[in-house]
Scaffold this motif. Structure first.
Motif, mmCIF file in Angstrom:
data_model
loop_
_atom_site.group_PDB
_atom_site.id
_atom_site.type_symbol
_atom_site.label_atom_id
_atom_site.label_comp_id
_atom_site.label_asym_id
_atom_site.label_seq_id
_atom_site.Cartn_x
_atom_site.Cartn_y
_atom_site.Cartn_z
ATOM 1 N N ASP A 190 22.419 -37.366 4.306
ATOM 2 C CA ASP A 190 23.679 -36.924 4.898
ATOM 3 C C ASP A 190 24.845 -37.823 4.744
ATOM 4 N N PHE B 130 22.132 -40.900 6.843
ATOM 5 C CA PHE B 130 20.629 -41.003 7.087
ATOM 6 C C PHE B 130 19.955 -39.991 6.401
ATOM 7 N N LYS C 65 17.800 -36.658 5.501
ATOM 8 C CA LYS C 65 18.036 -35.181 6.182
ATOM 9 C C LYS C 65 16.373 -34.938 6.429
ATOM 10 N N GLU D 137 12.579 -31.125 12.279
ATOM 11 C CA GLU D 137 12.213 -31.380 13.729
ATOM 12 C C GLU D 137 11.401 -32.277 13.866
ATOM 13 N N GLY E 98 10.258 -34.693 11.293
ATOM 14 C CA GLY E 98 10.805 -35.771 10.422
ATOM 15 C C GLY E 98 10.537 -35.740 9.156
ATOM 16 N N CYS F 218 11.804 -41.436 10.133
ATOM 17 C CA CYS F 218 11.940 -41.699 11.525
ATOM 18 C C CYS F 218 12.634 -42.873 11.928
ATOM 19 N N ASP G 47 15.939 -45.170 13.236
ATOM 20 C CA ASP G 47 17.412 -45.091 12.919
ATOM 21 C C ASP G 47 17.592 -44.826 11.620
ATOM 22 N N ALA H 197 16.850 -42.092 10.296
ATOM 23 C CA ALA H 197 17.060 -40.483 10.278
ATOM 24 C C ALA H 197 17.757 -39.829 11.253
ATOM 25 N N SER H 198 18.711 -40.685 12.159
ATOM 26 C CA SER H 198 19.175 -40.217 13.321
ATOM 27 C C SER H 198 20.352 -41.447 13.516
ATOM 28 N N ALA I 163 21.353 -41.620 16.737
ATOM 29 C CA ALA I 163 20.699 -42.109 18.195
ATOM 30 C C ALA I 163 19.955 -43.207 18.111
ATOM 31 N N HIS I 164 20.446 -44.366 18.342
ATOM 32 C CA HIS I 164 19.954 -45.631 17.864
ATOM 33 C C HIS I 164 19.437 -46.287 19.134
ATOM 34 N N SER J 182 10.680 -40.683 18.048
ATOM 35 C CA SER J 182 10.980 -39.998 16.771
ATOM 36 C C SER J 182 9.819 -40.349 15.797
#
Length: 304
Positions: free
Chosen positions: A248, A252, A254, A257, A259, A269, A271, A273-274, A276-277, A285
């Protein structure tokens, strides 16, 4: 094709270890490759993790590895993965030992690489007096003189969290401020000072930040500092990109749900892939990615 393991897990941090735990619980074979570059290596504690709040990151990883010892389908390789390529119905990976193994599935759990401000003292203070997350490192500096490095809209997303922690807050844009009129009005109304001059260095004693220096000769005393990320994030490996996994605008992978990436058989999965670290969320994750692969593997087995 004969497979050496069902799953290759690239990364031995919270996400990779949790994925391994899910796989081990369902008796799936996996090789966890860990090149010993944990993102939180500079920190002396991890927080916001039930039953382990405040534990040293290395000790936490040691405990998880201890948990994994009873699952004889999980193995570890201490080194890096040099390449992964599609091979038939699976993947072929070359390790830094120069050995080659075949896998059915791949989990990308190698996280991100923090970008350091290239001025004296920044890297030395990272994880000690300079932080990226108030949930991870906010309680310890609450009520002190804090700084926030950032600019633009992203800064105002973080601002409420740091403002409430600080007894006195100063924003450092490290160049011309890119604020909207309503954002400037908010700072003025709340008496939050912002400095646009370039940062030239950090004065510190041991792990303790003392002050921040600027091109104009000014020094501003601070007890702690939060630094916003610069986008896109830099990942610790390019293996996912070489496998053509989509990313994205923030850098990260893409994922769905559980992974799954845009490439069949490849999951991501933690950091990478999101946005929220934290250790807790990376572990969650990883658990989801492990469960997703277990379901995929056993569904394929049932269909044989």
């Amino acid at each position: 094709m004969k497979f050496d393991y069902e799953v290759l897990i690239i990364g031995g941090g919270p996400a990779g270890l949790s994925a391994a735990l899910a796989l081990g619980r369902m008796s799936r074979t996996a090789l966890v490759c860990d090149d010993s570059r944990p993102r939180n290596a500079a920190s002396s504690h991890l927080n916001n993790f039930p039953t382990r709040d405040g534990i040293h990151p290395a000790e936490w990883r040691k405990l998880v590895r201890k948990d994994l010892e009873k699952y004889n389908t999980i193995r570890f390789f201490e080194g890096s993965v040099l390449s992964v390529e599609r091979s038939g119905s699976g993947f072929i990976a070359r390790l830094s030992s120069d050995k080659i193994f075949h896998f059915k599935k791949v989990i990308l759990a190698y996280g991100v690489e923090d970008k350091y401000l290239q001025v004296p003292g920044y890297k030395e203070l990272w994880g000690k007096s300079i932080f990226h997350c108030p949930y991870c490192h906010g309680f310890e500096v609450r009520g002190s003189k804090l700084g926030l490095i950032g600019n633009g809209d992203t800064l105002f997303y973080m601002l409420p969290l740091i403002y409430d922690l600080a007894s006195d807050l100063v924003i450092f844009t490290n160049g011309k401020a890119e604020f909207k009129e309503e954002q400037r009005n908010l700072l003025e109304r709340k008496n939050i000072r912002f400095i646009e001059d370039k940062i030239t260095g950090f004065i510190y004693e041991g792990e303790k930040l003392k002050s921040i220096s600027f091109e104009n000769g000014e020094n501003v005393e601070r007890d702690g500092l939060y630094a916003l990320p610069t986008f896109p994030f830099k990942l610790k490996s390019t293996i996912g990109e070489k496998l053509r996994c989509e990313k994205d605008q923030f850098g990260f992978y893409k994922v769905g749900e559980k992974g799954k990436t845009s490439v069949d058989g490849v999951y991501a999965c933690g950091d990478n892939a999101s946005g929220a670290h934290s250790v807790l969320l990376a572990a969650a994750s990883g658990g989801m990615a492990g469960a997703g692969i277990v379901h995929e593997l056993l569904s394929e087995k049932l269909s044989e």
